[in-house]
Design a protein around this motif. Structure first.
Motif, short mmCIF file in Angstrom:
data_model
loop_
_atom_site.label_atom_id
_atom_site.label_comp_id
_atom_site.label_asym_id
_atom_site.label_seq_id
_atom_site.Cartn_x
_atom_site.Cartn_y
_atom_site.Cartn_z
N GLN A 138 -3.62 -18.02 15.68
CA GLN A 138 -4.18 -17.33 14.51
C GLN A 138 -3.14 -17.01 13.44
N ALA A 139 -1.91 -17.52 13.60
CA ALA A 139 -0.85 -17.20 12.65
C ALA A 139 -1.20 -17.66 11.24
N GLY A 140 -1.76 -18.85 11.10
CA GLY A 140 -2.14 -19.34 9.78
C GLY A 140 -3.19 -18.46 9.14
N ALA A 141 -4.16 -18.02 9.93
CA ALA A 141 -5.21 -17.15 9.39
C ALA A 141 -4.64 -15.82 8.92
N ARG A 142 -3.64 -15.31 9.62
CA ARG A 142 -3.03 -14.05 9.19
C ARG A 142 -2.31 -14.21 7.85
N ILE A 143 -1.66 -15.33 7.64
CA ILE A 143 -1.00 -15.56 6.35
C ILE A 143 -2.03 -15.61 5.23
N ARG A 144 -3.15 -16.27 5.46
CA ARG A 144 -4.20 -16.34 4.43
C ARG A 144 -4.77 -14.95 4.15
N THR A 145 -4.93 -14.15 5.20
CA THR A 145 -5.43 -12.78 5.02
C THR A 145 -4.48 -11.96 4.16
N GLU A 146 -3.19 -12.03 4.47
CA GLU A 146 -2.21 -11.25 3.71
C GLU A 146 -2.12 -11.75 2.26
N SER A 147 -2.22 -13.05 2.08
CA SER A 147 -2.16 -13.60 0.73
C SER A 147 -3.36 -13.14 -0.10
N ASP A 148 -4.53 -13.12 0.52
CA ASP A 148 -5.73 -12.66 -0.19
C ASP A 148 -5.62 -11.17 -0.53
N GLN A 149 -5.05 -10.39 0.38
CA GLN A 149 -4.88 -8.95 0.13
C GLN A 149 -3.95 -8.68 -1.05
N ALA A 150 -3.00 -9.60 -1.26
CA ALA A 150 -1.93 -9.35 -2.24
C ALA A 150 -2.19 -10.01 -3.59
N VAL A 151 -3.40 -10.47 -3.85
CA VAL A 151 -3.68 -11.21 -5.08
C VAL A 151 -3.29 -10.41 -6.32
N ASP A 152 -3.68 -9.16 -6.37
CA ASP A 152 -3.39 -8.35 -7.56
C ASP A 152 -1.88 -8.16 -7.73
N GLY A 153 -1.20 -7.86 -6.65
CA GLY A 153 0.24 -7.67 -6.74
C GLY A 153 0.96 -8.94 -7.15
N LEU A 154 0.54 -10.08 -6.59
CA LEU A 154 1.18 -11.36 -6.94
C LEU A 154 0.98 -11.71 -8.40
N SER A 155 -0.17 -11.35 -8.94
CA SER A 155 -0.45 -11.67 -10.35
C SER A 155 0.36 -10.81 -11.31
N SER A 156 0.87 -9.68 -10.83
CA SER A 156 1.58 -8.75 -11.72
C SER A 156 3.09 -8.98 -11.76
N VAL A 157 3.65 -9.68 -10.77
CA VAL A 157 5.11 -9.75 -10.69
C VAL A 157 5.73 -10.70 -11.70
N ALA A 158 4.95 -11.66 -12.19
CA ALA A 158 5.51 -12.65 -13.12
C ALA A 158 6.01 -12.01 -14.41
N ASP A 159 5.46 -10.86 -14.76
CA ASP A 159 5.85 -10.19 -16.01
C ASP A 159 7.01 -9.22 -15.83
N LEU A 160 7.52 -9.07 -14.61
CA LEU A 160 8.64 -8.16 -14.40
C LEU A 160 9.92 -8.78 -14.94
N PRO A 161 10.82 -7.95 -15.50
CA PRO A 161 12.08 -8.49 -16.02
C PRO A 161 12.99 -8.94 -14.87
N ARG A 162 13.90 -9.87 -15.19
CA ARG A 162 14.85 -10.32 -14.18
C ARG A 162 15.79 -9.17 -13.82
N PRO A 163 15.93 -8.86 -12.53
CA PRO A 163 16.78 -7.73 -12.13
C PRO A 163 18.26 -8.11 -12.16
N ARG A 164 19.11 -7.11 -12.12
CA ARG A 164 20.55 -7.33 -12.02
C ARG A 164 20.91 -7.84 -10.63
N ALA A 165 20.23 -7.34 -9.59
CA ALA A 165 20.48 -7.73 -8.21
C ALA A 165 19.21 -7.48 -7.40
N VAL A 166 19.12 -8.13 -6.23
CA VAL A 166 17.98 -7.95 -5.32
C VAL A 166 18.51 -7.40 -4.00
#
Length: 340
Positions: free
Chosen positions: A27-55
């Protein structure tokens, strides 16, 4: 000392006793799809974040994030193993926290400190949870998790970092597909002659596993696989680089042709077997190291068990190598009668 019974690998009752472990891997693949679906809003918002100095990454699978980002990340990267944050981290930096259990005190301190300093914060955690409460802030991006699967959460975080142009492309669906293919190939219903995980278990039936992966990701997979083999067999299983494994292999004397093949050797005389995790990395150094280990193993008449995955992106191949090794560990425990 348990004797390996290869007939158990096709015995429905024996396989049924390991059903919960095998089902979780499947069920590992199904868990990845579940987490990806849960994170749709967050994933759509990160592209507009400025490049950080460090991670700075903290929490479960932070070292996997480092292995993926370090070769291409355009800013400095640090995997932080302790609570809190380094003193230099501030509002110009990005803090990444993976907290799938939601209650780790060290990670709560890290998330709270990131918010206090005004850092960008990307956090993968359950909602609601204790850490989610401490991570709320105007510069926080939440990637909600549901399954408790650390690797699934890491895949989603890596996808977010790619969208910020900080790491290589990661497609959660492709990684999930890779897991699904391994689940099909290594299914308990696939005969040992066509099942790479059962074949691996047979190769390690009476052996002391030595696990090697040449690339950064294959090396990380080798450590995880060695951990699983230790737990499955109750034997020592070593994961190390070529320079450390070669002397161990070279010290082994060739088999005596007159040894009784059915006699179970004492633990301190158990012969090693070399497990090679090959992710298709074709650079000259990695190829030379693999050839060297194979030559030393051949000279000492040591079995070499090859687990190979050369198709797909880096993370897809890592997932396939890791999952095949984990399946192999379960089949090893079944053959040894350790699953009750």
């Amino acid at each position: 000392m348990p004797f390996f019974d290869d007939s158990l690998l096709e015995d429905r009752a024996a396989l049924g006793r390991a059903d919960e472990m095998l089902r979780r891997l499947a069920q590992a693949g199904a868990r990845i799809r579940t987490e990806s679906d849960q994170a749709v809003d967050g994933l759509s918002s990160v592209a507009d974040l400025p490049r950080p100095r460090a991670v700075i990454a903290a929490g479960s699978e932070a070292r996997l994030i480092r292995a993926m980002l370090e070769p291409t990340c355009p800013v400095p990267f640090l995997a932080w193993p302790r609570h809190g944050l380094p003193g230099w981290v501030g509002a110009l930096d990005l803090v990444v926290v993976l907290a799938t259990d939601g209650a780790d005190a060290n990670l709560i301190a890290t998330a709270r400190e990131a918010v206090r300093r005004g850092s960008q914060l990307i956090i993968a955690c359950p909602q609601p949870s204790a850490i989610a409460e401490h991570a709320v802030g105007r510069d926080t991006v939440m990637l909600p998790t549901r399954t408790g699967d650390r690797l699934a959460a890491a895949v989603v975080v890596l996808a977010a970092l790619h969208r910020m142009q900080l790491g290589p492309e990661v497609n959660p669906d492709a990684v999930a597909d890779s897991f699904d293919r391994v689940a099909e190939d290594c299914s308990p219903y696939v005969d040992v002659s066509e099942n790479p995980a059962k074949d691996l278990a047979l190769g390690l039936a009476e052996a002391q596993p030595l696990v090697w992966g040449g690339s950064v990701l294959a090396s990380r997979a080798s450590r995880r696989v060695a951990e699983a083999l230790r737990a499955a067999s109750g034997r020592a299983a070593l994961s190390a680089d070529a320079g450390e494994l070669a002397p161990v292999l070279a010290s082994v004397t060739r088999k005596d042709l007159f040894d009784d093949p059915f006699e179970d050797p004492p633990p301190d005389e158990r012969r090693p077997a070399l497990v090679v995790l090959d992710d298709g990395t074709a650079d000259q150094l990695t190829s030379a190291e693999q050839n060297r280990l194979r030559e030393v193993a051949d000279a000492a008449d040591i079995r070499v068990c090859l687990v190979q995955q050369t198709v797909g992106a880096d993370l897809d191949r890592y997932a396939a190598l890791l999952q095949t090794g984990l399946y192999g560990a379960i089949y090893l425990s079944i053959g040894l009668g350790r699953v009750i």
